[in-house]
Design an enzyme around this catalytic site. Sequence first.
Site, PDB file in Angstrom:
ATOM      1  N   LYS E  41      48.467  45.810  32.774  1.00 40.81           N
ATOM      2  CA  LYS E  41      48.262  44.589  33.566  1.00 40.81           C
ATOM      3  C   LYS E  41      47.654  43.429  32.787  1.00 40.81           C
ATOM      4  O   LYS E  41      47.861  42.279  33.110  1.00 40.81           O
ATOM      5  CB  LYS E  41      47.407  44.887  34.788  1.00 40.81           C
ATOM      6  CG  LYS E  41      45.988  45.261  34.472  1.00 40.81           C
ATOM      7  CD  LYS E  41      45.178  45.565  35.723  1.00 40.81           C
ATOM      8  CE  LYS E  41      43.933  46.328  35.324  1.00 40.81           C
ATOM      9  NZ  LYS E  41      43.056  46.666  36.424  1.00 40.81           N
ATOM     10  N   SER E 129      33.290  39.753  28.922  1.00 39.58           N
ATOM     11  CA  SER E 129      34.276  39.447  27.887  1.00 39.58           C
ATOM     12  C   SER E 129      35.149  38.270  28.322  1.00 39.58           C
ATOM     13  O   SER E 129      35.512  37.422  27.506  1.00 39.58           O
ATOM     14  CB  SER E 129      35.153  40.668  27.617  1.00 39.58           C
ATOM     15  OG  SER E 129      34.383  41.721  27.086  1.00 39.58           O
TER      16      SER E 129
END
Lengths: 162, 162, 162, 162, 162, 162
Positions: E41, E129
């Site tokens: 994904k 992140s």
Amino acid sequence: MSIAVCPGSFDPVTYGHLDIIQRGAKVFDKVIISILINRNKTNPVFTVEERIELLKEATKDIPNVEVDTFNGLLIDYMHTKGANAIIKGLRAVSDFEYEMQMASINRLLDNKIETFFMMTNNQFSFLSSSIVKEVGKYGADVSSLVPPNVEKALREKFEEPR
Amino acid sequence: MSIAVCPGSFDPVTYGHLDIIQRGAKVFDKVIISILINRNKTNPVFTVEERIELLKEATKDIPNVEVDTFNGLLIDYMHTKGANAIIKGLRAVSDFEYEMQMASINRLLDNKIETFFMMTNNQFSFLSSSIVKEVGKYGADVSSLVPPNVEKALREKFEEPR
Amino acid sequence: MSIAVCPGSFDPVTYGHLDIIQRGAKVFDKVIISILINRNKTNPVFTVEERIELLKEATKDIPNVEVDTFNGLLIDYMHTKGANAIIKGLRAVSDFEYEMQMASINRLLDNKIETFFMMTNNQFSFLSSSIVKEVGKYGADVSSLVPPNVEKALREKFEEPR
Amino acid sequence: MSIAVCPGSFDPVTYGHLDIIQRGAKVFDKVIISILINRNKTNPVFTVEERIELLKEATKDIPNVEVDTFNGLLIDYMHTKGANAIIKGLRAVSDFEYEMQMASINRLLDNKIETFFMMTNNQFSFLSSSIVKEVGKYGADVSSLVPPNVEKALREKFEEPR
Amino acid sequence: MSIAVCPGSFDPVTYGHLDIIQRGAKVFDKVIISILINRNKTNPVFTVEERIELLKEATKDIPNVEVDTFNGLLIDYMHTKGANAIIKGLRAVSDFEYEMQMASINRLLDNKIETFFMMTNNQFSFLSSSIVKEVGKYGADVSSLVPPNVEKALREKFEEPR
Amino acid sequence: MSIAVCPGSFDPVTYGHLDIIQRGAKVFDKVIISILINRNKTNPVFTVEERIELLKEATKDIPNVEVDTFNGLLIDYMHTKGANAIIKGLRAVSDFEYEMQMASINRLLDNKIETFFMMTNNQFSFLSSSIVKEVGKYGADVSSLVPPNVEKALREKFEEPR
């Protein structure tokens, strides 16, 4: 002079957004509503130009409001506008956590810029642009959710062959 | 002129409070730190007079800050001061829900007064007056949590025979 | 016949409670509003008898609603009334967690009794009996928060010498 | 007659869903499990027809349950079925906020339709169709998460070459 | 011997991750940082090989840390490594709910493996992140968010023609 | 040697506590269950001595578990025991925020002590000592919530004239 930026997608502007903008415009000298462009992940219903027009019409009676666009980092954009505050509406706990994260990173990038959160009117606490599009798509009455010009634009948009 | 009230117990003031006050004072023309008195439920460590002194000392370098007290409804108090904004720090989800409830009721009582929420610095996101008292009571070092005058006052307070 | 109990303190009943009661009464054959008594921790503004009267008056136009009291375990009380459902309004995340805990323990005590949560009208999402008492105490207008008989009772209560 | 709709994707039905359906069926005269179709964003594991079959088999012992599909607005669908209640299971805070938003918009669209939230059994509070597919894909034992017919269907689905 | 796995995407590793890893490494005999691969994904900024290199460099001073990758079920992977604990950092309420769900399913799959949650340092409570990549993309200074080798890698990555 | 402290009131110990203790005892060399005494705010059902006895009996089959008491700062207590980790069970979002605050202050007081949060078994996610006392007081069956010795003690406690 205190200049606040109210960033967002505004696809389209709702009464929830307008509530925050109107109330912010009473405290700040100028409020710049700034549409974030160039995010490739979403498939907007309205083009940036249409969103600008809808916002301008919906805020035409608030003298110290300006409509603009930006891309890149919000902080960089604010520097170019001489803005020192960000205003954001808060609805729910999930909003809260995301917005706190954004405010933290913005504070890290420029410690002199402050984010002010305002409470969305309870009446609109469930309201989002997505919800408006979702129900508008099926012809539901959205006149209590968006201003008349947006209602009209939604009707035209969803009547267009797609 | 934009006058903001920053209400609270301030028993005692912490670096978390001071962060919000300093940042609010950059945007508003005047910030009134106002100590809520007359709440019978709590057993404060510092008297209202002591809290006023601690706050005055801790904010003496911010020219547009004033220290005051109030009782009764915050909205009524704001009318007497000509204030049009409330500023509050937000730390966690539990803060958020309580503060949204307060902002709603204040908006209901006077629609022209707006509450602005500011994000407490991450460094202080766990900090509260209660925590300071809890650890100060056992002689822990609180110099990273409260300004020097408060640290000194806490030490004296907890050394007193009780 | 489906009989639902709507338990609470109702000190006093608000428009938030009435919204839930009215909506529950449309789905269940009978709704019993049941005031929890004998909790020694709180210092109520209204006596149980006063609360019964205020609730009876406020719900007199809903034919399938009954006002009652209980103490001890809710589940035991429900058995005596032949009730098989509990209805509760949910406002915020903090409500949610507490109510989920209560529903779990009730399910453990009697697996055949079900708790149904209903969403409090957004307009009343900040509303609680405590807030009403807090602002009513200082003479604020609470006519948009409670029915007329409760408004009158609050005014009389807070005018009494204390 | 009280008719409740239990809407969802049911890709596939889990013991969490079945717990809510069974308990709802004890209070409402009829429960219609209705699969939302035509959402283009997801890539389902089971076709709508397969999901209908799995649901029918899993609920065949509950006489007042019916399996159906819908697209468009839930409220419009409910009008065609004469349904007056929506039932939804609640697991976590994130569920709660999304479901409150949905319930608000549904109430706005039709004030006479009520959403009832039921607490998912603690034992299944972590369970979702996504989790079942995620672990089933790697051959983990899902017999405590889904009924036997769904377990078998998952095994066949993930053994198929893809 | 207690062996803990710290799973994640680490695209790229941040000071938030390193804080958890360092603290975990003080309690567990060995900590295996394991990059989840093969999730189709996402569109990662760094390849798995680059992420391994960045992690190895950033943790080279912690003797009992190992960098590895896995795909499929975490529990299956742990069996191959003889690991009996999972360590995860918690930042916010949304993390919490997702991680509780993961821990539940892992406990169901293997009752002998335990998940330990550690609190991310307040200083990094907003850090992810994604945020690093979002601001790094526009050339913002990320030296307080990631170790020097990651900062350098991000700069090179975003300078490359895309 | 890794020594973990599991602090709490344990008034009385429940199966929820025991689940955390048993699982912690598999990873840490020693787990010290430590009852916080000297908090004047609560009105305990069991004396500290009774709570020690109930805990000792309930954990007698776990060899590396010790029962103790402490007052004052947890961190100071841990130093006296040579403990380097705190273990706490997490049930709900409200737990989470409070525990994160506690873990932050403990990290501030001693950076070398780490808090590990463990997920309470879903089956016990609603369970607390307060709930046990609340339902036990009215004679409800608590045998699925607490170990047999605690069940017996509760029955005796609530049968005593008060």
